[in-house]
Design an enzyme around this catalytic site. Structure first.
Site, PDB file in Angstrom:
ATOM      1  N   LYS A 191      37.914  36.848  40.878  1.00  0.00           N
ATOM      2  CA  LYS A 191      38.918  36.028  41.580  1.00  0.00           C
ATOM      3  C   LYS A 191      38.810  36.180  43.082  1.00  0.00           C
ATOM      4  CE  LYS A 191      41.724  39.584  42.725  1.00  0.00           C
ATOM      5  NZ  LYS A 191      42.436  39.903  43.974  1.00  0.00           N
ATOM      6  N   THR A 248      45.862  35.135  44.410  1.00  0.00           N
ATOM      7  CA  THR A 248      44.878  35.427  45.452  1.00  0.00           C
ATOM      8  C   THR A 248      44.389  34.164  46.143  1.00  0.00           C
ATOM      9  OG1 THR A 248      44.190  37.344  44.156  1.00  0.00           O
ATOM     10  CG2 THR A 248      42.738  36.676  45.924  1.00  0.00           C
TER      11      THR A 248
END
Length: 333
Positions: A191, A248
């Site tokens: 990620k 994120t």
């Protein structure tokens, strides 16, 4: 009250110390710099990484690693993944033999291509049954501010999963259990790279359609790689995959998204790195994940493109154009 140690007094290590303290533990926070330890103990605040956040009295900082791990039931590691092995080698002889060893790091080691739990096992000789990981949407400032959050704690041993979950379950932090360490670790590492690409899109001035497309295809890419190494693809649909990815990629608090935005505006990797003390793990991990994808023969166009931008082989604008114009090997969504 259990005694636990946290190695790494950056923003995430400090925030997780708050979680552990709120869960009723006696927490020793190891920091590399003695002056930072003194500030934390005297001012009850990590002024370098989490200014304005009051730390509980049950969190005490020290530069003495042996003191930090003395009688610790669990040791949590929150260090940059590319320097973790060298640090851990210095501490192996002092780690309690029955303590849980837990990685809060989200990276894959360059060269060896090992996940952080694998590095712990290799360096310490500990069995995988007492090595755990914590992964999920972990924006440090929000967690330290006690905004409600959830994450996944994973360990191959069911009993130790329960132990780990109990150690960090507080009124504002909800841990969920898993035995899929591989899926949790690869989701956490991947990620960061996807967040770099989303940041580049934002830096180039593109809108929500672009970022949503990158996030969604990034999730599919992550699941392909994780499955290639034996993980359960459904792990990537939960907190350690989709949840972490959304946080994120969407938050201005994200180091990796912020780093990507600067790449999108034309700054080089070297210029951005020199301008901040925070580590954007995705910058180094892109290379490791690309190597893992090639090893497993997994189609990974986003990681390949981000790696090219980070290495200065392609601009951010060229990267996004290339991704859109690339002939897809997988036509289905």
């Amino acid at each position: 009250m259990s005694k636990v140690a946290v190695f790494g007094a950056g923003s995430w290590g400090t925030a997780f110390s708050v979680v552990l303290a709120d869960a009723g533990n006696d927490v020793t926070l190891w920091a590399r710099r003695e002056e930072l330890c003194a500030t934390i103990n005297e001012k009850r605040e990590n002024t370098d990484y989490l200014p304005g956040i009051d730390l509980p009295d049950s969190v005490q900082a020290t530069h003495d690693a042996e003191k930090a791990v003395d009688a610790a039931e669990a040791v949590f590691f929150v260090l940059p993944s590319q320097t973790f092995r060298a640090n851990l080698e210095q501490w192996t002889d002092i780690l309690p033999r029955d303590a849980l060893l837990v990685s809060l790091m989200k990276g894959v080691e360059l060269g060896s291509l090992k996940r952080m739990s694998e590095v712990i096992a290799e360096v310490t000789g500990a069995g995988h049954d007492r090595i755990g990981v914590v992964s999920g949407p972990n924006l440090a400032k929000e967690i330290a501010s006690r905004e409600p959050a959830a994450s996944v704690v994973a360990c191959p041993d069911e009993v130790n999963v329960k132990r780990l979950r109990a150690l960090c379950h507080s009124a504002t932090f909800r841990p969920y259990s898993s035995t899929d360490v591989v899926g949790c670790e690869l989701g956490g590492a991947y990620k960061n790279v996807i967040a770099l690409s989303v940041g580049m899109a934002v830096g180039l001035g593109f809108g929500d359609n672009t970022t949503a497309s990158v996030i969604t295809r990034g999730l599919a890419e992550t699941a392909r790689l994780a499955a290639g190494f034996g993980a359960d693809p459904m792990t990537l649909m939960g907190l350690a995959g989709l949840g972490d990815l959304v946080a994120t990629c969407s938050s201005p608090l994200s180091r990796n998204r912020t780093f990507g935005e600067k790449l999108g505006r034309g700054m080089t990797t070297e210029e951005i790195t020199a301008s901040t003390r925070q580590v954007a793990e995705g910058v180094k991990t892109a290379s490791s994940l690309l190597a893992l994808a090639r090893r497993a023969d997994v189609y990974a166009p986003i990681v390949e493109a981000v790696h090219a931008v980070v290495e200065g082989e392609m601009t951010a604008g060229d990267m996004l154009t290339a991704l859109i114009s690339k002939e897809a090997k997988h036509e289905r969504d």
